[in-house]
Design an enzyme around this catalytic site. Structure first.
Site, PDB file in Angstrom:
ATOM      1  CE  LYS A 108      -4.298  -1.755   1.989  1.00 28.18           C
ATOM      2  NZ  LYS A 108      -5.334  -1.560   3.012  1.00 28.18           N
ATOM      3  CB  ALA A 155      -0.620   3.202  16.009  1.00 29.14           C
ATOM      4  CG  ASP A 213      -8.578   0.714   3.358  1.00 29.31           C
ATOM      5  OD1 ASP A 213      -9.292  -0.106   2.746  1.00 29.31           O
ATOM      6  OD2 ASP A 213      -7.339   0.607   3.441  1.00 29.31           O
ATOM      7  CE1 TYR A 242     -11.793  -8.165   6.542  1.00 31.25           C
ATOM      8  CE2 TYR A 242     -12.426 -10.422   6.051  1.00 31.25           C
ATOM      9  CZ  TYR A 242     -11.646  -9.312   5.795  1.00 31.25           C
ATOM     10  OH  TYR A 242     -10.716  -9.352   4.777  1.00 31.25           O
TER      11      TYR A 242
HETATM   12  P1  ATR Z   1      -2.593  -2.453   9.738  1.00 31.15           P
HETATM   13  O1  ATR Z   1      -3.011  -3.666   8.977  1.00 31.15           O
HETATM   14  O2  ATR Z   1      -3.752  -1.609  10.183  1.00 31.15           O
HETATM   15  O3  ATR Z   1      -1.506  -1.660   9.100  1.00 31.15           O
HETATM   16  P2  ATR Z   1      -0.639  -3.470  11.660  1.00 31.15           P
HETATM   17  O4  ATR Z   1       0.427  -2.510  11.273  1.00 31.15           O
HETATM   18  O5  ATR Z   1      -0.442  -4.919  11.384  1.00 31.15           O
HETATM   19  O6  ATR Z   1      -2.065  -3.021  11.127  1.00 31.15           O
HETATM   20  O7  ATR Z   1      -0.913  -3.250  13.194  1.00 31.15           O
HETATM   21  C1  ATR Z   1      -1.577  -4.129  14.006  1.00 31.15           C
HETATM   22  C2  ATR Z   1      -2.007  -3.364  15.265  1.00 31.15           C
HETATM   23  O8  ATR Z   1      -2.421  -4.319  16.244  1.00 31.15           O
HETATM   24  C3  ATR Z   1      -0.898  -2.536  15.884  1.00 31.15           C
HETATM   25  O9  ATR Z   1      -1.457  -1.347  16.382  1.00 31.15           O
HETATM   26  C4  ATR Z   1      -0.399  -3.441  17.019  1.00 31.15           C
HETATM   27  O10 ATR Z   1       0.183  -2.755  18.101  1.00 31.15           O
HETATM   28  P3  ATR Z   1       1.779  -2.418  18.106  1.00 31.15           P
HETATM   29  O11 ATR Z   1       1.918  -1.181  17.277  1.00 31.15           O
HETATM   30  O12 ATR Z   1       2.107  -2.206  19.535  1.00 31.15           O
HETATM   31  O13 ATR Z   1       2.461  -3.614  17.501  1.00 31.15           O
HETATM   32  C5  ATR Z   1      -1.691  -4.054  17.456  1.00 31.15           C
HETATM   33  N1  ATR Z   1      -1.482  -5.302  18.194  1.00 31.15           N
HETATM   34  C6  ATR Z   1      -1.150  -6.514  17.671  1.00 31.15           C
HETATM   35  N2  ATR Z   1      -1.051  -7.442  18.672  1.00 31.15           N
HETATM   36  C7  ATR Z   1      -1.300  -6.789  19.842  1.00 31.15           C
HETATM   37  C8  ATR Z   1      -1.345  -7.183  21.227  1.00 31.15           C
HETATM   38  N3  ATR Z   1      -1.109  -8.453  21.611  1.00 31.15           N
HETATM   39  N4  ATR Z   1      -1.647  -6.229  22.144  1.00 31.15           N
HETATM   40  C9  ATR Z   1      -1.904  -4.953  21.784  1.00 31.15           C
HETATM   41  N5  ATR Z   1      -1.871  -4.520  20.484  1.00 31.15           N
HETATM   42  C10 ATR Z   1      -1.580  -5.413  19.533  1.00 31.15           C
END
Ligand code: ATR
Length: 278
Positions: A72, A133, A108, A221
């Site tokens: 992306k 985030a 999105d 989902y």
């Molecule tokens: P995207 O697909 O939206 O880009 P990503 O970058 O894969 O998503 O991010 C996954 C999100 O889930 C992140 O915000 C991650 O937190 P971190 O930035 O601290 O890694 C969050 N996440 C994944 N596992 C987690 C857990 N066990 N506890 C809290 N947050 C979690």
């Protein structure tokens, strides 16, 4: 089986891998419903080949593509033009090829809003609390901020939330540990983390701290009803399931490539959901 003519319209989704994507099924449903002479293909592209492969698709007559993980941000960089949604999201998920030029947008955030509204939610009802985030957090935060909504984010890794706030002025950040305390000040809760997804830990949050008017939205989902949504439903809170965001984000691309305005309805939802359960 669909029989294509020599003037069939072509589009698809690029990812690495792309095998998990439900987009070919989703667009395929619409192509059949509207009797369109066209195809939407899964296109696995190694990140190392991404720019060349996308140009190759354009030179081969494709009308455009969807872009998913991990492309992306790379897709943003190869666009000749990007719209406001892409700039705010810092990433694109929809490319349109026209006269040798690539235009990128990010649907999105729009998909999130359309789904929220379609399920009876009001994005401007009050402040929103977003958990996460990542890229989805940014796209959703951007459209809510555009509507004048006050947006707070909480992420396990605070530095990532701070980086996001640097990109999107107006965001408020709170510590991950304060997510339950903050609920009572918010009208909308959106889980944009991977917590609650099949085979992942569930999201730990105390919904008893929320007002009865809280709307709870999950972008996960699989499963359709996440533990978060089940807990919210049990408390009588309005629930917004995540599959609808996937369905709505596909609408602008389909319209641009195939020339028909597709409808998101229960038949489509059931058709795509059936594959999730399989
Ligand atoms: P995207 O697909 O939206 O880009 P990503 O970058 O894969 O998503 O991010 C996954 C999100 O889930 C992140 O915000 C991650 O937190 P971190 O930035 O601290 O890694 C969050 N996440 C994944 N596992 C987690 C857990 N066990 N506890 C809290 N947050 C979690």
């Amino acid at each position: 089986m669909t029989i294509l003519s020599g003037t069939a319209r072509l589009a698809g989704i690029t990812g690495w891998p792309v095998s998990h994507s439900r987009s070919p099924r989703l667009h395929g449903f619409w192509l059949e419903r509207y009797g369109i002479d066209g195809a939407y293909l899964p296109l696995p592209i190694d990140p190392a080949n991404f720019p060349a492969a996308v140009r190759g698709l354009m030179l081969s007559g494709f009308r455009g593509i969807n872009v998913t993980i991990p492309h992306k941000v790379a897709a943003f960089a190869i666009c000749d033009t990007v719209d406001e949604s892409a700039r705010r999201a810092g990433a694109v998920n929809t490319l349109v090829f026209e006269s040798g030029r690539i235009t990128g947008s990010n649907t999105d955030g729009w998909g999130f809003l359309e789904n929220l509204r379609a399920q009876g939610g009001d994005p401007t009802a009050g402040p929103a609390l977003l958990l996460g985030a990542g890229g989805s957090t940014r796209a959703i935060a951007a459209v809510l901020l555009n509507l004048g909504v006050q947006v707070t984010i909480a992420n396990r890794t605070r530095s990532k939330a701070e980086a996001l706030a640097g990109e999107l002025p107006g965001l408020t950040i709170i510590d991950w540990d304060r997510r339950s305390d903050a609920l009572s000040d918010h009208a909308l809760l959106v889980n944009t983390t991977s917590l609650g997804m099949a085979k992942q830990p569930r999201l730990d949050i105390d919904l008893d701290r929320a007002a009865g008017t809280l709307t709870v939205s999950d972008i996960v989902y699989v499963p359709l009803e996440t533990p978060l949504l089940a807990a919210a439903r049990a408390r009588g809170l309005r629930c917004i399931e995540g599959l609808g965001m996937l369905l709505y984000q596909a609408v602008p691309g389909f319209r641009a490539w195939f020339g028909a305005d597709p409808v998101v309805d229960e038949a489509l939802r059931r058709f795509v959901a059936a594959d999730l359960l399989a």
